[in-house]
Write an enzyme that holds these catalytic residues in place. Structure first.
Site, PDB file in Angstrom:
ATOM      1  N   CYS A 108     -11.127   3.302  -0.797  1.00 27.56           N
ATOM      2  CA  CYS A 108      -9.785   3.617  -0.312  1.00 27.56           C
ATOM      3  C   CYS A 108      -9.635   2.863   0.996  1.00 27.56           C
ATOM      4  CB  CYS A 108      -9.607   5.118  -0.088  1.00 27.56           C
ATOM      5  SG  CYS A 108      -8.016   5.542   0.683  1.00 27.56           S
ATOM      6  N   THR A 109      -8.503   2.192   1.164  1.00 22.71           N
ATOM      7  CA  THR A 109      -8.342   1.318   2.329  1.00 22.71           C
ATOM      8  C   THR A 109      -8.181   2.088   3.631  1.00 22.71           C
ATOM      9  OG1 THR A 109      -5.986   1.159   1.780  1.00 22.71           O
ATOM     10  CG2 THR A 109      -7.429  -0.609   1.001  1.00 22.71           C
ATOM     11  N   HIS A 110      -7.979   3.410   3.550  1.00 22.88           N
ATOM     12  CA  HIS A 110      -7.959   4.228   4.762  1.00 22.88           C
ATOM     13  C   HIS A 110      -9.368   4.457   5.320  1.00 22.88           C
ATOM     14  CE1 HIS A 110      -3.960   5.234   3.302  1.00 22.88           C
ATOM     15  NE2 HIS A 110      -3.714   5.925   4.401  1.00 22.88           N
ATOM     16  N   ASP A 167       0.856  -1.181   0.000  1.00 25.18           N
ATOM     17  CA  ASP A 167       0.000   0.000   0.000  1.00 25.18           C
ATOM     18  C   ASP A 167       0.893   1.232   0.000  1.00 25.18           C
ATOM     19  OD1 ASP A 167      -2.766   1.183   0.286  1.00 25.18           O
ATOM     20  OD2 ASP A 167      -1.782   2.125   1.993  1.00 25.18           O
ATOM     21  N   SER A 168       0.344   2.344  -0.437  1.00 27.90           N
ATOM     22  CA  SER A 168       1.114   3.588  -0.445  1.00 27.90           C
ATOM     23  C   SER A 168       1.416   4.069   0.966  1.00 27.90           C
ATOM     24  CB  SER A 168       0.351   4.668  -1.212  1.00 27.90           C
ATOM     25  OG  SER A 168      -0.899   4.917  -0.601  1.00 27.90           O
ATOM     26  N   CYS A 204      -4.207  -1.239  -2.386  1.00 28.90           N
ATOM     27  CA  CYS A 204      -4.287   0.207  -2.570  1.00 28.90           C
ATOM     28  C   CYS A 204      -5.123   0.458  -3.816  1.00 28.90           C
ATOM     29  CB  CYS A 204      -2.883   0.781  -2.755  1.00 28.90           C
ATOM     30  SG  CYS A 204      -2.814   2.538  -3.202  1.00 28.90           S
ATOM     31  N   ASN A 205      -6.209   1.180  -3.662  1.00 32.25           N
ATOM     32  CA  ASN A 205      -7.093   1.420  -4.804  1.00 32.25           C
ATOM     33  C   ASN A 205      -6.426   2.270  -5.871  1.00 32.25           C
ATOM     34  OD1 ASN A 205     -10.143   0.478  -4.437  1.00 32.25           O
ATOM     35  ND2 ASN A 205      -9.309   0.944  -2.420  1.00 32.25           N
ATOM     36  N   THR A 206      -5.659   3.275  -5.459  1.00 30.61           N
ATOM     37  CA  THR A 206      -5.014   4.143  -6.445  1.00 30.61           C
ATOM     38  C   THR A 206      -4.001   3.361  -7.270  1.00 30.61           C
ATOM     39  OG1 THR A 206      -5.304   6.040  -4.958  1.00 30.61           O
ATOM     40  CG2 THR A 206      -3.739   6.288  -6.764  1.00 30.61           C
ATOM     41  N   GLU A 257      -4.260   9.804   8.299  1.00 30.04           N
ATOM     42  CA  GLU A 257      -2.851   9.501   8.557  1.00 30.04           C
ATOM     43  C   GLU A 257      -2.261  10.405   9.643  1.00 30.04           C
ATOM     44  OE1 GLU A 257      -0.243   8.649   5.397  1.00 30.04           O
ATOM     45  OE2 GLU A 257      -1.376   6.805   5.027  1.00 30.04           O
ATOM     46  N   TYR A 290      -0.564   8.683  -2.631  1.00 34.76           N
ATOM     47  CA  TYR A 290      -0.460   8.515  -4.069  1.00 34.76           C
ATOM     48  C   TYR A 290      -1.570   9.234  -4.842  1.00 34.76           C
ATOM     49  CZ  TYR A 290       3.084   4.733  -4.064  1.00 34.76           C
ATOM     50  OH  TYR A 290       4.236   3.993  -3.955  1.00 34.76           O
ATOM     51  N   GLY A 291      -2.651   9.585  -4.159  1.00 30.61           N
ATOM     52  CA  GLY A 291      -3.884   9.985  -4.831  1.00 30.61           C
ATOM     53  C   GLY A 291      -3.779  11.087  -5.864  1.00 30.61           C
TER      54      GLY A 291
END
Length: 274
Positions: A193-195, A11-12, A74-76, A159, A43-44
């Site tokens: 988004c995994t966040h 993941d980013s 990571c979706n991005t 974050e 990364y978005g």
């Protein structure tokens, strides 16, 4: 060949730990290596080329650690880099390796969660602008109308561990209301988004009760279990000593402090020079 290959999870930053947690709960016996590219996160808002380059560097780092299978949690990265890595880099340089993403498994099942056939997708600008969910969902459920909403402030808020504070309420409500303004018939909202699962308490307080708020952890875990069952040639290579290793391209001490929020338990990471 000995069963020593771990499953790589990338993941980013921290968000992929929510996916990793679900995978480890579903498939607890395997060995895993997690890599967060925190030094270059988020990364978005990066270009396709930059995200592809960053993602490939991280995938190749996981390959160097013995991973035969890597999950882009990571979706991005899944939206902007996965296809090129699968169709070019694996084919030319790593024909015995596999890289999977999180978008297709979600698109394959999202129709099970909507009655109105109106779905909302909330993600980073990179994921939304790629239109990957529009394309993938249309392949499996052409009758579903997809409404997208970029949420550029959510990852920085999460974050910085501000996601449950009152100061986050404005940005959470702003994006939710912008999505619902597109259609009041939306009855399923995908957190792409995994966040974003860390915002669930606030999201449940904002969205009407009839809306299914869909997170990806369990979906991806079930998809991976199915993939390994269908590909025994990959599954037999994976180590089964329940080892979990964590690495970050950033500061390990800072990573460890934040990562437990996403993973649900304390962990100790190492530094990855990428």
């Amino acid at each position: 060949m000995q069963q020593t290959s771990p499953i790589g999870i990338f993941d980013s930053g921290y968000g992929g730990l929510t996916i990793f947690r679900s995978i480890a709960e579903r498939l607890p016996d395997y060995n895993y290596i997690y890599l967060g590219d925190n030094a270059r996160s988020p990364y978005g808002d990066h270009s396709f080329d930059t995200i592809y380059r960053y993602t490939l560097e991280c995938v190749e780092w996981l390959f160097s650690k013995g991973c035969k299978l890597v999950i882009l949690a990571c979706n991005t990265a899944s939206a902007k880099a996965l296809r090129t890595i699968q169709q070019k880099d694996l084919l030319l340089k790593y024909p015995d390796r596999r890289v999977l993403g999180v978008i297709r498994p979600t698109a394959e099942v999202i129709g099970n969660y909507t009655s109105s056939k109106q779905v909302g997708v909330m993600g980073t600008r990179g994921t939304v602008n790629s239109k990957s969910y529009l394309l993938e969902i249309n392949k499996f459920f052409p009758e579903i109308k997809v409404h997208q909403q970029a949420c550029p402030m959510w990852v920085p808020i999460i974050e910085n561990n501000e996601h449950l504070q009152a100061g986050a309420d404005f940005f959470v409500r702003e994006y939710c209301e912008a999505l619902m303004a597109q259609s009041m018939d939306i009855d399923c909202v995908l957190l792409a988004c995994t966040h974003y699962p860390l915002l669930l308490p606030k999201l449940k307080a904002i969205f009407p009760d009839y809306i299914n708020i869909l997170t990806q952890g369990e979906i991806v875990a079930l998809s991976l279990a199915d993939y390994l069952e269908r590909h025994p040639e990959i599954e037999k290579l994976i180590g089964r000593t329940k080892q979990k290793s964590f690495y970050t391209s950033g500061d390990p001490e800072a990573f460890d402090e934040h990562a437990s929020i996403f993973f649900g338990e304390d962990l100790k990471s190492g530094r990855a020079d990428i």
